[in-house]
Design a protein around this motif. Sequence first.
Motif, PDB file in Angstrom:
ATOM      1  N   ALA A 161      40.781  59.692   0.441  1.00 40.11           N
ATOM      2  CA  ALA A 161      41.044  58.670   1.461  1.00 40.11           C
ATOM      3  C   ALA A 161      42.145  59.142   2.397  1.00 40.11           C
ATOM      4  CB  ALA A 161      41.432  57.353   0.805  1.00 40.11           C
ATOM      5  N   SER A 162      43.147  59.780   1.810  1.00 41.60           N
ATOM      6  CA  SER A 162      44.277  60.253   2.612  1.00 41.60           C
ATOM      7  C   SER A 162      43.806  61.274   3.648  1.00 41.60           C
ATOM      8  CB  SER A 162      45.325  60.859   1.675  1.00 41.60           C
ATOM      9  OG  SER A 162      46.388  61.405   2.407  1.00 41.60           O
ATOM     10  N   ARG A 163      42.952  62.230   3.231  1.00 39.86           N
ATOM     11  CA  ARG A 163      42.551  63.254   4.205  1.00 39.86           C
ATOM     12  C   ARG A 163      41.468  62.765   5.163  1.00 39.86           C
ATOM     13  NH1 ARG A 163      40.423  65.778  -0.870  1.00 39.86           N
ATOM     14  NH2 ARG A 163      38.181  65.761  -0.638  1.00 39.86           N
ATOM     15  N   SER A 164      40.852  61.606   4.877  1.00 35.62           N
ATOM     16  CA  SER A 164      39.841  61.109   5.821  1.00 35.62           C
ATOM     17  C   SER A 164      40.324  59.878   6.589  1.00 35.62           C
ATOM     18  CB  SER A 164      38.528  60.823   5.094  1.00 35.62           C
ATOM     19  OG  SER A 164      38.723  59.902   4.061  1.00 35.62           O
ATOM     20  N   GLY A 165      41.613  59.607   6.528  1.00 39.57           N
ATOM     21  CA  GLY A 165      42.175  58.538   7.346  1.00 39.57           C
ATOM     22  C   GLY A 165      41.861  57.124   6.869  1.00 39.57           C
ATOM     23  N   ALA A 166      41.412  57.001   5.610  1.00 38.75           N
ATOM     24  CA  ALA A 166      41.039  55.679   5.102  1.00 38.75           C
ATOM     25  C   ALA A 166      42.045  55.135   4.088  1.00 38.75           C
ATOM     26  CB  ALA A 166      39.649  55.750   4.466  1.00 38.75           C
ATOM     27  N   ALA A 167      43.184  55.815   3.939  1.00 34.68           N
ATOM     28  CA  ALA A 167      44.112  55.484   2.860  1.00 34.68           C
ATOM     29  C   ALA A 167      44.639  54.056   2.953  1.00 34.68           C
ATOM     30  CB  ALA A 167      45.271  56.473   2.849  1.00 34.68           C
ATOM     31  N   GLU A 168      45.058  53.685   4.159  1.00 34.03           N
ATOM     32  CA  GLU A 168      45.698  52.375   4.303  1.00 34.03           C
ATOM     33  C   GLU A 168      44.705  51.238   4.027  1.00 34.03           C
ATOM     34  OE1 GLU A 168      48.266  50.326   7.790  1.00 34.03           O
ATOM     35  OE2 GLU A 168      47.985  52.504   7.934  1.00 34.03           O
ATOM     36  N   SER A 169      43.515  51.347   4.607  1.00 27.35           N
ATOM     37  CA  SER A 169      42.528  50.278   4.406  1.00 27.35           C
ATOM     38  C   SER A 169      42.045  50.261   2.958  1.00 27.35           C
ATOM     39  CB  SER A 169      41.353  50.436   5.373  1.00 27.35           C
ATOM     40  OG  SER A 169      40.826  51.740   5.350  1.00 27.35           O
ATOM     41  N   LEU A 170      41.947  51.438   2.332  1.00 23.81           N
ATOM     42  CA  LEU A 170      41.539  51.472   0.923  1.00 23.81           C
ATOM     43  C   LEU A 170      42.553  50.763   0.043  1.00 23.81           C
ATOM     44  CD1 LEU A 170      39.700  52.471  -1.387  1.00 23.81           C
ATOM     45  CD2 LEU A 170      41.088  54.557  -1.467  1.00 23.81           C
ATOM     46  N   ASP A 214      54.432  73.456  -7.362  1.00 28.31           N
ATOM     47  CA  ASP A 214      54.569  74.238  -6.134  1.00 28.31           C
ATOM     48  C   ASP A 214      54.228  73.409  -4.895  1.00 28.31           C
ATOM     49  OD1 ASP A 214      54.821  76.247  -4.305  1.00 28.31           O
ATOM     50  OD2 ASP A 214      52.879  77.171  -4.762  1.00 28.31           O
ATOM     51  N   GLY A 215      55.272  72.812  -4.313  1.00 24.20           N
ATOM     52  CA  GLY A 215      55.101  72.193  -3.003  1.00 24.20           C
ATOM     53  C   GLY A 215      55.008  70.676  -3.002  1.00 24.20           C
ATOM     54  N   ARG A 216      54.379  70.109  -4.031  1.00 26.93           N
ATOM     55  CA  ARG A 216      54.230  68.656  -4.127  1.00 26.93           C
ATOM     56  C   ARG A 216      53.610  68.032  -2.873  1.00 26.93           C
ATOM     57  NH1 ARG A 216      56.952  66.898  -8.808  1.00 26.93           N
ATOM     58  NH2 ARG A 216      57.145  64.747  -8.122  1.00 26.93           N
ATOM     59  N   VAL A 217      52.674  68.722  -2.287  1.00 26.58           N
ATOM     60  CA  VAL A 217      51.993  68.196  -1.094  1.00 26.58           C
ATOM     61  C   VAL A 217      51.086  67.025  -1.484  1.00 26.58           C
ATOM     62  CG1 VAL A 217      50.320  68.739   0.721  1.00 26.58           C
ATOM     63  CG2 VAL A 217      52.078  70.428   0.071  1.00 26.58           C
ATOM     64  N   LEU A 218      50.299  67.223  -2.546  1.00 26.16           N
ATOM     65  CA  LEU A 218      49.390  66.158  -2.989  1.00 26.16           C
ATOM     66  C   LEU A 218      50.183  64.986  -3.554  1.00 26.16           C
ATOM     67  CD1 LEU A 218      46.668  68.367  -4.758  1.00 26.16           C
ATOM     68  CD2 LEU A 218      46.733  67.577  -2.381  1.00 26.16           C
ATOM     69  N   VAL A 219      51.260  65.306  -4.278  1.00 27.31           N
ATOM     70  CA  VAL A 219      52.107  64.240  -4.832  1.00 27.31           C
ATOM     71  C   VAL A 219      52.636  63.354  -3.706  1.00 27.31           C
ATOM     72  CG1 VAL A 219      54.372  63.827  -5.910  1.00 27.31           C
ATOM     73  CG2 VAL A 219      52.743  65.412  -6.979  1.00 27.31           C
ATOM     74  N   ARG A 220      53.067  63.980  -2.627  1.00 26.08           N
ATOM     75  CA  ARG A 220      53.581  63.173  -1.507  1.00 26.08           C
ATOM     76  C   ARG A 220      52.490  62.311  -0.882  1.00 26.08           C
ATOM     77  NH1 ARG A 220      57.374  67.236  -0.676  1.00 26.08           N
ATOM     78  NH2 ARG A 220      55.839  68.549   0.376  1.00 26.08           N
ATOM     79  N   GLN A 221      51.283  62.862  -0.780  1.00 26.58           N
ATOM     80  CA  GLN A 221      50.167  62.066  -0.236  1.00 26.58           C
ATOM     81  C   GLN A 221      49.908  60.848  -1.114  1.00 26.58           C
ATOM     82  OE1 GLN A 221      46.698  64.550   0.324  1.00 26.58           O
ATOM     83  NE2 GLN A 221      47.769  65.929   1.701  1.00 26.58           N
ATOM     84  N   LEU A 222      49.875  61.083  -2.418  1.00 25.73           N
ATOM     85  CA  LEU A 222      49.617  59.972  -3.339  1.00 25.73           C
ATOM     86  C   LEU A 222      50.745  58.937  -3.271  1.00 25.73           C
ATOM     87  CD1 LEU A 222      48.227  62.012  -6.375  1.00 25.73           C
ATOM     88  CD2 LEU A 222      46.962  60.334  -5.004  1.00 25.73           C
ATOM     89  N   ASP A 223      51.973  59.421  -3.274  1.00 31.02           N
ATOM     90  CA  ASP A 223      53.103  58.493  -3.231  1.00 31.02           C
ATOM     91  C   ASP A 223      53.093  57.670  -1.949  1.00 31.02           C
ATOM     92  OD1 ASP A 223      54.119  59.056  -5.687  1.00 31.02           O
ATOM     93  OD2 ASP A 223      55.556  60.544  -4.985  1.00 31.02           O
ATOM     94  N   GLU A 224      52.681  58.300  -0.865  1.00 34.88           N
ATOM     95  CA  GLU A 224      52.654  57.573   0.401  1.00 34.88           C
ATOM     96  C   GLU A 224      51.637  56.420   0.324  1.00 34.88           C
ATOM     97  OE1 GLU A 224      52.410  60.157   3.845  1.00 34.88           O
ATOM     98  OE2 GLU A 224      51.768  58.413   5.017  1.00 34.88           O
ATOM     99  N   ILE A 225      50.488  56.693  -0.247  1.00 32.12           N
ATOM    100  CA  ILE A 225      49.480  55.633  -0.369  1.00 32.12           C
ATOM    101  C   ILE A 225      49.968  54.532  -1.305  1.00 32.12           C
ATOM    102  CG2 ILE A 225      47.097  55.070  -0.986  1.00 32.12           C
ATOM    103  CD1 ILE A 225      46.412  58.010  -0.623  1.00 32.12           C
ATOM    104  N   LEU A 226      50.549  54.969  -2.423  1.00 31.12           N
ATOM    105  CA  LEU A 226      50.928  54.012  -3.462  1.00 31.12           C
ATOM    106  C   LEU A 226      52.239  53.305  -3.131  1.00 31.12           C
ATOM    107  CD1 LEU A 226      50.039  56.216  -6.559  1.00 31.12           C
ATOM    108  CD2 LEU A 226      48.745  54.265  -5.678  1.00 31.12           C
ATOM    109  N   GLY A 227      52.919  53.770  -2.087  1.00 25.60           N
ATOM    110  CA  GLY A 227      54.218  53.181  -1.768  1.00 25.60           C
ATOM    111  C   GLY A 227      55.228  53.447  -2.859  1.00 25.60           C
ATOM    112  N   SER A 228      55.037  54.602  -3.548  1.00 26.39           N
ATOM    113  CA  SER A 228      55.903  54.928  -4.676  1.00 26.39           C
ATOM    114  C   SER A 228      57.144  55.661  -4.202  1.00 26.39           C
ATOM    115  CB  SER A 228      55.115  55.778  -5.660  1.00 26.39           C
ATOM    116  OG  SER A 228      55.972  56.421  -6.551  1.00 26.39           O
TER     117      SER A 228
END
Lengths: 287, 287
Positions: free
Chosen positions: B189-198, B264-278
């Motif tokens: 969802a994050s990479r297809s721009g649907a994260a917020e609505s999801l 290494d990098g925590r790029v995906l972790v940041r994406q997930l945290d952004e969606i989850l508001g964590s």
Amino acid sequence: MPDFAIIGAGAMGSAVAKRLIDHGATVLTNLEGRSELTIARAKAAGMAPVGREELAKAELILSIVPPAEAIGVAEFVADISSGLSAPAPFLDLNAIAPKTMQTLAARFGGSAVEVLDGAIIGGPPVAGKSGPTLYVSGDGAARSRLLEDYGLRVRRLDGRLGAASALKMCYAGINKGFVGLGAAMLLAASRSGAAESLKAELAESLPDLDRKLSKSIPDMYPKAYRWVAEMQEIADFLGEDDPGATIFRGMAGVFSRLADDVEDGRVLVRQLDEILGSESAGAMVMP
Amino acid sequence: MPDFAIIGAGAMGSAVAKRLIDHGATVLTNLEGRSELTIARAKAAGMAPVGREELAKAELILSIVPPAEAIGVAEFVADISSGLSAPAPFLDLNAIAPKTMQTLAARFGGSAVEVLDGAIIGGPPVAGKSGPTLYVSGDGAARSRLLEDYGLRVRRLDGRLGAASALKMCYAGINKGFVGLGAAMLLAASRSGAAESLKAELAESLPDLDRKLSKSIPDMYPKAYRWVAEMQEIADFLGEDDPGATIFRGMAGVFSRLADDVEDGRVLVRQLDEILGSESAGAMVMP
């Protein structure tokens, strides 16, 4: 009073039609070559049967069909709309991947048809409830407002064409994917003698997930055959580079096995019902 | 006062030890060649470091290690127990498939060691809470009662050796599998721009599942590397004939990718945290 056209008078299509009709709209559909069940359902909803070409006279054309038929429907609509000076916008509401949605939109290349990407989240409309929600993307001119005016809940997404499809893929991946995951593990527990202790432990330590599985697994049986294609569509959406795609290829296999079982023998259905304490084991449910 | 031996002073092993010690037991362990972190954790729990051979003097030996080490530990215990006239029973508490458990038990072939199959469901014991639950199968003589007497919650299963492992596989498949499923779809969802609505739609229409993901995905990051092997073990448990095995091969891939990202990098972790508001995006968590 506007005329809508809905292509697809299945459980969802006819219920969406009924909601619009109950709010005063006319809903055209074409029933040539359809099954008796479909014809009966369309008439019960109050849909107006018309010839294929006449569907183009509506103010908005909706496609609500199984994913595998979505492109064919688009080709048909492109065909009947060609030559019209102001053809109706076309809203695809099917569970297809964003890439499939792009392919679908390309079928209208060179025509004046405005193509909108939609997705339905939630079950068919029922009197007294406001859902489901229709998400629509690529709708800069707010063509979908007409649906809102006639009783449907619509949310327009900012994203480009495909954003609504992406949302649907992700939502279905979580919602239906969890049902597939649960069914696979409950069946494994059943054949390894751990069913009773698993159910008790779930009820105790994961009560939310337990409730969801207890309700959604029996609801899934008659839909399993449709979910096979939906899971494959989600795998395509995720793409070869994403290990998540493998999860959904497995899901398609799980639902395919369940769909076969629903048709023939209901051995797995009985195992699941026994664990879930469900009553549906003996009942045949209309797909 | 009985002596237990615990092989494995990780987060779970040391917390189980502490629970037993708090209830008056002595818990032996061997710390030769272990990391400073492990040694510190074992000492903080009050475990008594002893030589390798001395572990055999305990009244019950527990193995609490990563799945890949379970067989090696069993071989070691078979070795130190050989020649003893009344060796201690051995309880494997690891997340291994029933077939692996059978292989493990076969390592004691011809010896007098009683082998018990166990599984821990729930997080490490914490003061003031009664969990986790230790399920034990193959325990006709109720050897695990000793653990109950010293503060642990134990449930004996009727099934043969392997029933507790099967339960653990099924439970982890649902619990951790759902976390993998959710992470895969939120990233898509994050990479297809649907994260917020999801996220909004999940919170509204599937609040139970949304809460579970919001809590369990951030909890998973430091454990993702361990879950890779657990998912592979679940795939093996389901077996080649079960399409569910494909789901878990995909899950192993998802957790493997997340484990690499955590390192290494925590790029995906940041994406997930952004969606989850964590809040954990910036924080480094000790594995």
